[in-house]
Design a protein around this motif. Sequence first.
Motif, PDB file in Angstrom:
ATOM      1  N   GLU A 153      -4.942  -7.909   6.991  1.00  0.00           N
ATOM      2  CA  GLU A 153      -4.975  -6.564   6.390  1.00  0.00           C
ATOM      3  C   GLU A 153      -6.018  -5.733   7.135  1.00  0.00           C
ATOM      4  O   GLU A 153      -7.003  -5.247   6.585  1.00  0.00           O
ATOM      5  N   THR A 213       0.828  -1.202   0.000  1.00  0.00           N
ATOM      6  CA  THR A 213       0.000   0.000   0.000  1.00  0.00           C
ATOM      7  C   THR A 213       0.866   1.258   0.000  1.00  0.00           C
ATOM      8  O   THR A 213       1.692   1.458   0.889  1.00  0.00           O
ATOM      9  N   HIS A 271      -7.393  -1.915   6.492  1.00  0.00           N
ATOM     10  CA  HIS A 271      -8.227  -1.547   5.350  1.00  0.00           C
ATOM     11  C   HIS A 271      -9.635  -2.131   5.425  1.00  0.00           C
ATOM     12  O   HIS A 271     -10.294  -2.342   4.413  1.00  0.00           O
ATOM     13  N   CYS A 307      -8.401   6.687   1.623  1.00  0.00           N
ATOM     14  CA  CYS A 307      -7.240   6.017   2.206  1.00  0.00           C
ATOM     15  C   CYS A 307      -6.149   5.878   1.142  1.00  0.00           C
ATOM     16  O   CYS A 307      -6.428   5.948  -0.067  1.00  0.00           O
ATOM     17  N   SER A 308      -4.930   5.633   1.549  1.00  0.00           N
ATOM     18  CA  SER A 308      -3.825   5.452   0.603  1.00  0.00           C
ATOM     19  C   SER A 308      -4.022   4.224  -0.275  1.00  0.00           C
ATOM     20  O   SER A 308      -3.394   4.102  -1.326  1.00  0.00           O
ATOM     21  N   CYS A 309      -4.898   3.305   0.143  1.00  0.00           N
ATOM     22  CA  CYS A 309      -5.166   2.112  -0.656  1.00  0.00           C
ATOM     23  C   CYS A 309      -6.140   2.399  -1.790  1.00  0.00           C
ATOM     24  O   CYS A 309      -6.341   1.563  -2.669  1.00  0.00           O
ATOM     25  N   CYS A 359     -11.361   3.718   5.529  1.00  0.00           N
ATOM     26  CA  CYS A 359     -10.597   2.622   6.137  1.00  0.00           C
ATOM     27  C   CYS A 359     -10.190   3.018   7.555  1.00  0.00           C
ATOM     28  O   CYS A 359      -9.908   4.182   7.846  1.00  0.00           O
TER      29      CYS A 359
END
Length: 397
Positions: free
Chosen positions: A272, A198, A275, A285-287, A292
Amino acid sequence: MNRSNTGANLPTLRSHNAALVLDLLRVAGERGISRLELAERTGLTPQAVSKITARLRAEGLATEAGHRASTGGKPRTVLRLVPDAGHAVGLHLDRDELTLVLVDLAGVTVASRTAPLDFGAPAAEVVAAAAGEVAAVLAGPDGAATGPGGAEPGPRTSAPGSPPRAASPARASRNVLGVGVAAPGPLDHLGGVLHRVTGFPQWDGFPLREALAARTGLPVVVDKDTNAAALGLALRADGPEDFAYLHLGTGLGAGLVLGGAVHRGARTGAGEFGHQTVALDGPVCSCGGRGCIEALCLAAVADGDVAEAARVLGTGAANLVGLLDIDRVVLGGRTVGADPDAYVRGVRAVVGERVRRDGIGAAVPLVTTAGGDRPVAEGAAQLVLAPLFGRVGGGTG
């Protein structure tokens, strides 16, 4: 950790039986354990135990530790593990920092180093930096390297693409068994290959195990950072249990131990944790997702709102408790390490409220802290050592 406590008197299982004996020596510590006790606890015959312990003594892994009074006959000879007969390096690759520990067979840290790291740099540079720090922790005076504040800068590796370094005299004198690497996921722990980490998709498909082994000349094992920490904690437990290790640092993830064994999932994708969506219209979110728990928790940390960060973390922990009915929640990571009491209180309050409201289990799971980032590096070293003691959850280089 998910292994049989009973030995088998068959030549084909000699290594298995030796691992059983070694593990009991490890657990016994300085006090030691007699051959009779080893036979009783493994189910092996006294003759089999005598042969195994003789071989372990010849290999320098075990030694006599005095005598213990017997209920009849002559005093029993007590044996113990020789901790400095072997060592393993544990390496934690975080997004902005690298932590190494050198541990002995008993799992005791005898040296450590910390250095800045840019995980977004080209992979060859990250691997070269990691290899240089491995060389440095092995070359420290009597293994006493303590990090930037107390250790001399270590030797650097050669340029990317050059032949592997020869094993250093420090490695030979210490009998270094290998390097365990804890890295951000997702990844393939069997192949030692990273996937789309991620925020760092450029690592997708990179053969980290192969690359680092070539640079250091040592066997390498790779696993997710949270799995490594969970493994190390499980090895210290008195018996099989179900718990979750929640790591809050530059990101948020979980390591799961179910029935005493690390639960990785079919593709090392379990855990995980950061997330899971807890707010459908929450921040990006960075994903790439929204709402998240990692995004919400890190936002609270950035605002300096520890109580809110703990509340959000507790919400995720309560979800895990409801889903898995686990016995314990362990908090770790440098963010938790900066104010452990506040995080334990906050998470315990949310989990306790959920348990009482939903009637999950008979009691509120224990919420504790493992400290900062050190448990990850120490767990990484156990990726190398665990198989030596017959513990499921480690790996091979």
